[in-house]
Design a protein around this motif. Sequence first.
Motif, PDB file in Angstrom:
ATOM      1  N   GLU A  21     -26.198  97.509  65.454  1.00 50.41           N
ATOM      2  CA  GLU A  21     -26.211  96.076  65.145  1.00 50.41           C
ATOM      3  C   GLU A  21     -24.789  95.523  65.112  1.00 50.41           C
ATOM      4  OE1 GLU A  21     -27.767  92.965  61.671  1.00 50.41           O
ATOM      5  OE2 GLU A  21     -27.600  95.114  61.250  1.00 50.41           O
ATOM      6  N   THR A  22     -23.893  96.257  64.480  1.00 49.21           N
ATOM      7  CA  THR A  22     -22.489  95.835  64.410  1.00 49.21           C
ATOM      8  C   THR A  22     -21.862  95.783  65.804  1.00 49.21           C
ATOM      9  OG1 THR A  22     -22.259  96.828  62.204  1.00 49.21           O
ATOM     10  CG2 THR A  22     -20.235  96.367  63.417  1.00 49.21           C
TER      11      THR A  22
ATOM     12  N   ARG B 176     -27.545 100.413  61.945  1.00 47.63           N
ATOM     13  CA  ARG B 176     -26.557  99.447  61.461  1.00 47.63           C
ATOM     14  C   ARG B 176     -25.320  99.427  62.352  1.00 47.63           C
ATOM     15  NH1 ARG B 176     -28.511  95.266  58.814  1.00 47.63           N
ATOM     16  NH2 ARG B 176     -29.409  95.768  56.782  1.00 47.63           N
TER      17      ARG B 176
ATOM     18  N   ASN C 190     -31.319  99.384  54.394  1.00 47.81           N
ATOM     19  CA  ASN C 190     -30.402  99.434  53.255  1.00 47.81           C
ATOM     20  C   ASN C 190     -30.914 100.360  52.156  1.00 47.81           C
ATOM     21  OD1 ASN C 190     -28.680  97.612  54.480  1.00 47.81           O
ATOM     22  ND2 ASN C 190     -29.575  95.829  53.480  1.00 47.81           N
TER      23      ASN C 190
ATOM     24  N   GLY D 147     -34.370  95.098  57.457  1.00 48.37           N
ATOM     25  CA  GLY D 147     -33.045  95.158  56.844  1.00 48.37           C
ATOM     26  C   GLY D 147     -33.097  95.807  55.472  1.00 48.37           C
TER      27      GLY D 147
ATOM     28  N   GLY E 291     -31.697  98.938  65.736  1.00 46.59           N
ATOM     29  CA  GLY E 291     -30.449  98.185  65.662  1.00 46.59           C
ATOM     30  C   GLY E 291     -30.501  96.929  66.499  1.00 46.59           C
TER      31      GLY E 291
END
Length: 222
Positions: A114-115, A111, A66, A62, A40
Amino acid sequence: MFDVTHFMEMIPDILKAFQETIIMIGISVTVSIVVGLPLGILLFVTDKGLFWENRLIKSVFGFAVNFIRSIPYIILLVALFPLTKLLVGQTIGPIAASVSLSVAAIPFFARLVETSLREIDKGVIEASIAVGATPWMIIKDVLIPEAKSSIIQAMTVTVISLVAFSAMAGVVGGGGIGDLAIRFGYYRYDNTIMIATVAILILLVQAIQIAGDWFAKSIDKR
Protein backbone atom coordinates in the motif's frame (compact mmCIF):
# COMPACT_ATOMS: atom_id res chain seq x y z
CA MET A 1 35.04 -20.22 22.33
CA PHE A 2 34.70 -21.52 18.78
CA ASP A 3 35.62 -25.22 18.42
CA VAL A 4 36.25 -26.03 14.76
CA THR A 5 36.17 -29.80 15.35
CA HIS A 6 32.82 -29.59 17.12
CA PHE A 7 31.49 -27.35 14.36
CA MET A 8 32.45 -29.92 11.71
CA GLU A 9 30.66 -32.63 13.70
CA MET A 10 27.52 -30.51 13.86
CA ILE A 11 27.41 -29.64 10.14
CA PRO A 12 24.68 -32.24 9.36
CA ASP A 13 22.45 -30.72 12.10
CA ILE A 14 23.22 -27.19 10.92
CA LEU A 15 22.37 -28.06 7.31
CA LYS A 16 19.10 -29.67 8.41
CA ALA A 17 18.21 -26.61 10.49
CA PHE A 18 19.07 -24.30 7.58
CA GLN A 19 16.86 -26.35 5.26
CA GLU A 20 13.99 -26.09 7.74
CA THR A 21 14.45 -22.32 7.91
CA ILE A 22 14.35 -22.06 4.11
CA ILE A 23 11.16 -24.17 4.04
CA MET A 24 9.47 -21.91 6.60
CA ILE A 25 10.50 -18.73 4.82
CA GLY A 26 9.69 -20.10 1.37
CA ILE A 27 6.13 -21.12 2.30
CA SER A 28 5.33 -17.93 4.21
CA VAL A 29 6.80 -15.65 1.52
CA THR A 30 4.74 -17.39 -1.15
CA VAL A 31 1.55 -17.05 0.90
CA SER A 32 2.29 -13.41 1.75
CA ILE A 33 2.74 -12.56 -1.94
CA VAL A 34 -0.37 -14.45 -3.07
CA VAL A 35 -2.58 -12.91 -0.37
CA GLY A 36 -0.70 -9.79 0.75
CA LEU A 37 -0.17 -8.24 -2.69
CA PRO A 38 -3.90 -8.21 -3.62
CA LEU A 39 -4.73 -7.08 -0.08
CA GLY A 40 -2.27 -4.17 -0.31
CA ILE A 41 -3.71 -3.15 -3.68
CA LEU A 42 -7.25 -3.37 -2.23
CA LEU A 43 -6.29 -1.14 0.71
CA PHE A 44 -4.94 1.43 -1.74
CA VAL A 45 -7.67 1.50 -4.39
CA THR A 46 -10.50 1.65 -1.81
CA ASP A 47 -8.99 4.70 -0.14
CA LYS A 48 -10.58 8.14 -0.35
CA GLY A 49 -10.32 9.72 -3.80
CA LEU A 50 -9.40 6.49 -5.63
CA PHE A 51 -11.44 4.77 -8.32
CA TRP A 52 -12.76 2.03 -6.00
CA GLU A 53 -13.32 4.26 -2.99
CA ASN A 54 -15.17 2.26 -0.34
CA ARG A 55 -15.01 3.34 3.29
CA LEU A 56 -16.49 0.07 4.63
CA ILE A 57 -14.01 -2.22 2.86
CA LYS A 58 -11.12 0.08 3.69
CA SER A 59 -12.09 0.19 7.37
CA VAL A 60 -12.74 -3.55 7.75
CA PHE A 61 -9.57 -4.75 6.05
CA GLY A 62 -7.52 -1.92 7.50
CA PHE A 63 -8.63 -2.87 11.01
CA ALA A 64 -7.85 -6.55 10.40
CA VAL A 65 -4.37 -5.71 9.14
CA ASN A 66 -3.63 -3.41 12.06
CA PHE A 67 -5.05 -5.93 14.54
CA ILE A 68 -2.74 -8.73 13.44
CA ARG A 69 0.28 -6.43 13.17
CA SER A 70 -0.27 -5.21 16.73
CA ILE A 71 0.20 -8.72 18.19
CA PRO A 72 3.82 -9.66 19.00
CA TYR A 73 4.84 -12.63 16.86
CA ILE A 74 5.63 -14.99 19.71
CA ILE A 75 2.11 -14.44 21.12
CA LEU A 76 0.54 -14.82 17.66
CA LEU A 77 2.46 -18.06 17.21
CA VAL A 78 1.00 -19.58 20.37
CA ALA A 79 -2.50 -18.16 19.75
CA LEU A 80 -2.61 -19.83 16.33
CA PHE A 81 -1.84 -23.32 17.65
CA PRO A 82 -5.49 -24.45 17.20
CA LEU A 83 -5.54 -23.21 13.59
CA THR A 84 -2.13 -24.76 12.94
CA LYS A 85 -3.32 -28.09 14.36
CA LEU A 86 -6.43 -27.92 12.18
CA LEU A 87 -4.52 -27.13 8.98
CA VAL A 88 -1.41 -29.33 9.23
CA GLY A 89 -2.27 -31.77 12.02
CA GLN A 90 0.57 -30.71 14.35
CA THR A 91 1.96 -27.67 16.12
CA ILE A 92 5.69 -28.34 15.84
CA GLY A 93 8.04 -28.44 12.88
CA PRO A 94 8.74 -26.06 10.00
CA ILE A 95 5.45 -26.69 8.16
CA ALA A 96 3.46 -25.92 11.31
CA ALA A 97 5.50 -22.79 11.97
CA SER A 98 4.76 -21.63 8.42
CA VAL A 99 1.11 -21.08 9.35
CA SER A 100 1.82 -18.39 11.94
CA LEU A 101 4.64 -16.96 9.82
CA SER A 102 2.24 -16.58 6.90
CA VAL A 103 -0.42 -14.92 9.06
CA ALA A 104 2.18 -12.47 10.37
CA ALA A 105 3.66 -11.79 6.93
CA ILE A 106 0.41 -11.12 5.03
CA PRO A 107 -0.59 -7.85 6.79
CA PHE A 108 3.03 -6.72 7.05
CA PHE A 109 3.59 -7.09 3.30
CA ALA A 110 0.14 -5.68 2.48
CA ARG A 111 0.92 -2.42 4.28
CA LEU A 112 4.27 -2.14 2.52
CA VAL A 113 2.56 -2.69 -0.84
CA GLU A 114 0.00 0.00 0.00
CA THR A 115 2.82 2.39 0.89
CA SER A 116 4.61 1.57 -2.38
CA LEU A 117 1.48 2.37 -4.39
CA ARG A 118 1.06 5.70 -2.59
CA GLU A 119 4.39 6.79 -4.07
CA ILE A 120 2.90 6.71 -7.58
CA ASP A 121 2.10 10.11 -9.07
CA LYS A 122 -1.67 10.57 -8.82
CA GLY A 123 -1.55 12.28 -12.22
CA VAL A 124 -0.67 8.96 -13.87
CA ILE A 125 -3.75 7.32 -12.36
CA GLU A 126 -5.99 10.25 -13.30
CA ALA A 127 -4.69 10.16 -16.88
CA SER A 128 -5.49 6.45 -17.11
CA ILE A 129 -9.03 7.07 -15.89
CA ALA A 130 -9.41 9.95 -18.36
CA VAL A 131 -8.61 7.73 -21.36
CA GLY A 132 -11.21 5.19 -20.25
CA ALA A 133 -9.05 2.50 -18.65
CA THR A 134 -10.97 0.00 -16.52
CA PRO A 135 -10.02 -0.50 -12.85
CA TRP A 136 -8.42 -3.85 -13.68
CA MET A 137 -6.40 -2.28 -16.49
CA ILE A 138 -5.22 0.49 -14.16
CA ILE A 139 -4.11 -2.06 -11.56
CA LYS A 140 -2.41 -4.35 -14.10
CA ASP A 141 -0.91 -1.82 -16.49
CA VAL A 142 -0.32 1.23 -14.29
CA LEU A 143 -0.14 0.56 -10.55
CA ILE A 144 1.92 -2.63 -10.50
CA PRO A 145 4.40 -1.61 -13.26
CA GLU A 146 4.91 1.84 -11.72
CA ALA A 147 5.48 0.44 -8.22
CA LYS A 148 7.23 -2.83 -9.08
CA SER A 149 10.68 -1.73 -7.92
CA SER A 150 9.31 -0.48 -4.62
CA ILE A 151 7.25 -3.66 -4.21
CA ILE A 152 10.41 -5.76 -4.68
CA GLN A 153 12.05 -3.75 -1.91
CA ALA A 154 8.97 -4.31 0.26
CA MET A 155 9.25 -8.03 -0.42
CA THR A 156 12.91 -7.93 0.61
CA VAL A 157 12.03 -6.28 3.92
CA THR A 158 9.30 -8.88 4.47
CA VAL A 159 11.65 -11.80 3.83
CA ILE A 160 14.25 -10.39 6.23
CA SER A 161 11.56 -9.95 8.90
CA LEU A 162 10.51 -13.57 8.34
CA VAL A 163 14.09 -14.70 8.97
CA ALA A 164 13.87 -13.12 12.42
CA PHE A 165 10.37 -14.53 13.03
CA SER A 166 11.48 -18.02 11.96
CA ALA A 167 14.25 -17.88 14.54
CA MET A 168 11.65 -17.07 17.21
CA ALA A 169 9.53 -20.00 16.02
CA GLY A 170 12.36 -22.27 17.10
CA VAL A 171 11.61 -21.39 20.73
CA VAL A 172 8.38 -23.43 20.59
CA GLY A 173 9.59 -26.28 18.40
CA GLY A 174 9.28 -24.69 15.00
CA GLY A 175 12.62 -26.08 13.91
CA GLY A 176 15.21 -24.24 11.88
CA ILE A 177 18.25 -22.23 12.87
CA GLY A 178 16.46 -20.68 15.87
CA ASP A 179 15.60 -24.09 17.28
CA LEU A 180 19.21 -25.24 16.91
CA ALA A 181 20.47 -22.10 18.64
CA ILE A 182 18.07 -22.58 21.56
CA ARG A 183 18.63 -26.33 22.04
CA PHE A 184 22.41 -26.30 21.71
CA GLY A 185 23.61 -22.73 21.99
CA TYR A 186 21.43 -21.71 24.95
CA TYR A 187 20.37 -24.80 26.89
CA ARG A 188 23.72 -26.59 26.51
CA TYR A 189 25.89 -23.47 26.65
CA ASP A 190 27.42 -24.41 23.30
CA ASN A 191 29.21 -21.27 22.19
CA THR A 192 30.33 -22.85 18.91
CA ILE A 193 26.75 -23.50 17.78
CA MET A 194 25.56 -20.12 19.03
CA ILE A 195 28.27 -18.29 17.07
CA ALA A 196 27.67 -20.45 13.99
CA THR A 197 23.89 -19.91 13.98
CA VAL A 198 24.25 -16.15 14.47
CA ALA A 199 26.80 -16.01 11.63
CA ILE A 200 24.49 -18.01 9.33
CA LEU A 201 21.54 -15.71 10.04
CA ILE A 202 23.67 -12.61 9.41
CA LEU A 203 24.96 -14.00 6.11
CA LEU A 204 21.43 -15.05 5.08
CA VAL A 205 20.03 -11.59 5.77
CA GLN A 206 22.90 -9.91 3.92
CA ALA A 207 22.41 -12.19 0.91
CA ILE A 208 18.66 -11.48 0.82
CA GLN A 209 19.24 -7.71 1.06
CA ILE A 210 21.86 -7.68 -1.68
CA ALA A 211 19.71 -9.83 -3.98
CA GLY A 212 16.64 -7.71 -3.30
CA ASP A 213 18.46 -4.43 -3.95
CA TRP A 214 19.96 -5.77 -7.18
CA PHE A 215 16.63 -7.07 -8.46
CA ALA A 216 14.80 -3.85 -7.55
CA LYS A 217 17.38 -1.74 -9.42
CA SER A 218 17.43 -4.07 -12.42
CA ILE A 219 13.68 -3.75 -13.05
CA ASP A 220 13.51 -0.02 -12.29
CA LYS A 221 13.55 1.61 -15.72
CA ARG A 222 12.89 5.14 -14.45
